[in-house]
Design a protein around this motif. Structure first.
Motif, mmCIF file in Angstrom:
data_model
loop_
_atom_site.group_PDB
_atom_site.id
_atom_site.type_symbol
_atom_site.label_atom_id
_atom_site.label_comp_id
_atom_site.label_asym_id
_atom_site.label_seq_id
_atom_site.Cartn_x
_atom_site.Cartn_y
_atom_site.Cartn_z
ATOM 1 N N SER A 267 66.821 6.883 50.439
ATOM 2 C CA SER A 267 65.508 6.282 50.643
ATOM 3 C C SER A 267 65.641 5.010 51.466
ATOM 4 O O SER A 267 66.557 4.208 51.274
ATOM 5 C CB SER A 267 64.857 5.964 49.295
ATOM 6 N N ILE A 269 63.490 2.734 51.237
ATOM 7 C CA ILE A 269 62.900 1.712 50.375
ATOM 8 C C ILE A 269 63.986 1.167 49.455
ATOM 9 O O ILE A 269 64.695 1.939 48.805
ATOM 10 C CB ILE A 269 61.735 2.292 49.564
ATOM 11 N N THR A 288 56.372 -2.624 36.639
ATOM 12 C CA THR A 288 55.191 -2.327 37.447
ATOM 13 C C THR A 288 53.896 -2.619 36.697
ATOM 14 O O THR A 288 52.834 -2.700 37.308
ATOM 15 C CB THR A 288 55.206 -0.850 37.882
ATOM 16 N N ASN A 295 57.464 -8.587 44.231
ATOM 17 C CA ASN A 295 57.982 -7.716 45.283
ATOM 18 C C ASN A 295 58.685 -6.492 44.713
ATOM 19 O O ASN A 295 58.564 -5.384 45.246
ATOM 20 C CB ASN A 295 58.937 -8.499 46.183
ATOM 21 N N LYS A 298 56.126 -3.942 43.824
ATOM 22 C CA LYS A 298 55.522 -3.373 45.020
ATOM 23 C C LYS A 298 56.443 -2.357 45.677
ATOM 24 O O LYS A 298 55.988 -1.343 46.223
ATOM 25 C CB LYS A 298 55.172 -4.489 46.000
ATOM 26 N N ARG A 299 57.742 -2.625 45.640
ATOM 27 C CA ARG A 299 58.696 -1.658 46.208
ATOM 28 C C ARG A 299 58.713 -0.367 45.397
ATOM 29 O O ARG A 299 58.840 0.729 45.955
ATOM 30 C CB ARG A 299 60.091 -2.265 46.257
ATOM 31 N N GLN A 302 55.835 1.609 46.524
ATOM 32 C CA GLN A 302 56.116 2.274 47.792
ATOM 33 C C GLN A 302 56.963 3.525 47.588
ATOM 34 O O GLN A 302 56.711 4.580 48.202
ATOM 35 C CB GLN A 302 56.829 1.310 48.737
ATOM 36 N N PHE A 303 57.970 3.408 46.736
ATOM 37 C CA PHE A 303 58.830 4.563 46.509
ATOM 38 C C PHE A 303 58.060 5.677 45.802
ATOM 39 O O PHE A 303 58.181 6.854 46.168
ATOM 40 C CB PHE A 303 60.056 4.169 45.683
ATOM 41 N N ASP A 305 54.897 6.257 45.928
ATOM 42 C CA ASP A 305 54.004 6.874 46.905
ATOM 43 C C ASP A 305 54.760 7.855 47.792
ATOM 44 O O ASP A 305 54.235 8.901 48.173
ATOM 45 C CB ASP A 305 53.348 5.798 47.778
ATOM 46 N N SER A 306 56.005 7.529 48.124
ATOM 47 C CA SER A 306 56.779 8.390 49.019
ATOM 48 C C SER A 306 57.148 9.711 48.373
ATOM 49 O O SER A 306 57.200 10.741 49.043
ATOM 50 C CB SER A 306 58.036 7.665 49.502
ATOM 51 N N GLU A 311 51.382 9.409 50.720
ATOM 52 C CA GLU A 311 51.419 8.885 52.086
ATOM 53 C C GLU A 311 51.325 9.969 53.146
ATOM 54 O O GLU A 311 51.217 9.671 54.313
ATOM 55 C CB GLU A 311 52.728 8.097 52.307
#
Length: 319
Positions: A267, A269, A288, A295, A298-299, A302-303, A305-306, A311
């Motif tokens: 990844s 991320i 979370t 941060n 938030k990371r 992002q992961f 979501d991936s 996304e």
């Protein structure tokens, strides 16, 4: 009968079904398009949730932090989520504020009782939107039980397939022990997906080199049962010290080594090292949830979501 399969974007450029075993073995998985219909298939006529094993044989990689963080995000997004704690250290149970009265109310009951308890009957709601099967204090004893069981490696697989109520969930996260155990083998035989959190250290490469052959062996056994191999979400670097040259150099070196391993994506991320993780643990909550503005949280978003497909366009297909 209609079966539900997950479409997979493969390195060979094809979009294939997890039921198309010939193409599955020929390609390297890049991602799985979204949890839109929430069901995956272990075999014809048996609908199951996605079963994601979070594993690394080395401790201190952020495995349990990652498991709790992702479970909370899945629940936040409306997915019916179950978290099963199979780590004797019980970190995920602690972060989830899990409570139980007897060992019969914990994950140990899936291994230690003569008539094994179904996972769904052990699930208890948490304050974070997902259900939890807590580890319990005698989970370590299950290792001895599996050692005596000639079919121990398939014990969880059989339980999950017999548990008709498990299909009320969309996704099941399984936190595994930080050791190469029979429970880990049984978990990987039962799972549909695997994720490997990895600390950015040259030392962890040795442990990874021991884990990957285990996964390869599991996939061979799964093939004997006519099931597809584990979908490998690959490596998620954790506890990364952003901006430090030494850490960046280690990640670059590790990423180069990992590029030569088929079926093990890395990844882009990176989960940063953060005191917010320790602060969240003090409140007994996933990071979370406890520190969503940090941060590190938030990371994780992002992961999540991936891998959940939010996304990118795509949907499950009926075959």
């Amino acid at each position: 009968m209609m079966r539900v399969a997950w479409t997979i974007t493969a390195e060979c450029g094809a979009v294939i079904s997890v039921l198309d075993s010939a193409n599955v073995h020929a390609c390297t998985f890049l991602d799985v398009t979204p949890f839109a219909l929430h069901k995956s298939t272990l075999e014809e006529g048996t609908l199951m949730p996605k079963l994601i094993a979070i594993t690394n044989p080395k401790g201190g990689t952020g495995k349990s932090t990652t498991t709790a963080a992702l479970a909370a995000l899945a629940a936040r997004d409306g997915y019916r989520t179950l978290l099963i704690d199979l780590d004797p250290q019980q970190t995920v149970s602690f972060l989830s504020r899990g409570e139980w009265e007897t060992d019969a109310d914990t994950a140990a009951a899936m291994f230690l009782q003569s008539n094994a308890t179904m996972p769904s009957s052990l699930a208890r709601p948490t304050s974070f939107g997902y259900d939890l099967v807590p580890a319990g204090g005698v989970l370590a004893d299950a290792e001895d039980q599996l050692r005596l069981d000639p079919f121990g490696s398939t014990r969880l697989r059989k339980l999950f397939k017999r548990d008709e109520s498990l299909n009320r969930y969309d996704v099941v996260f399984i936190d595994t022990s930080a050791n190469k155990t029979r429970i880990l083998t049984s978990t990987l035989m039962a799972a549909t997906h695997v994720l490997i959190p990895m600390q950015a250290s040259n030392v962890t490469m040795k442990d990874l080199s021991e884990l990957l052959p285990i996964i390869d062996g599991i996939n061979e056994q799964r093939g004997d049962f006519g099931e597809p191999p584990l979908v490998n979400y690959g490596i998620l670097f954790t506890m990364v010290k952003d901006g430090t040259r030494a850490n960046e150099a280690v990640i670059a070196a590790l990423s180069e080594q990992l590029l030569g391993l088929p079926g093990v994506p890395v990844s882009s991320i990176r989960i940063p090292h953060s005191v917010a993780v320790e602060d969240a643990a003090l409140t007994r909550a996933p990071v979370t949830v406890a520190r969503p503005g940090e941060n590190v949280a938030k990371r994780y978003v992002q992961f999540w979501d991936s891998i959940s497909g939010r996304e990118r366009a795509g949907q499950a297909v009926a075959v």
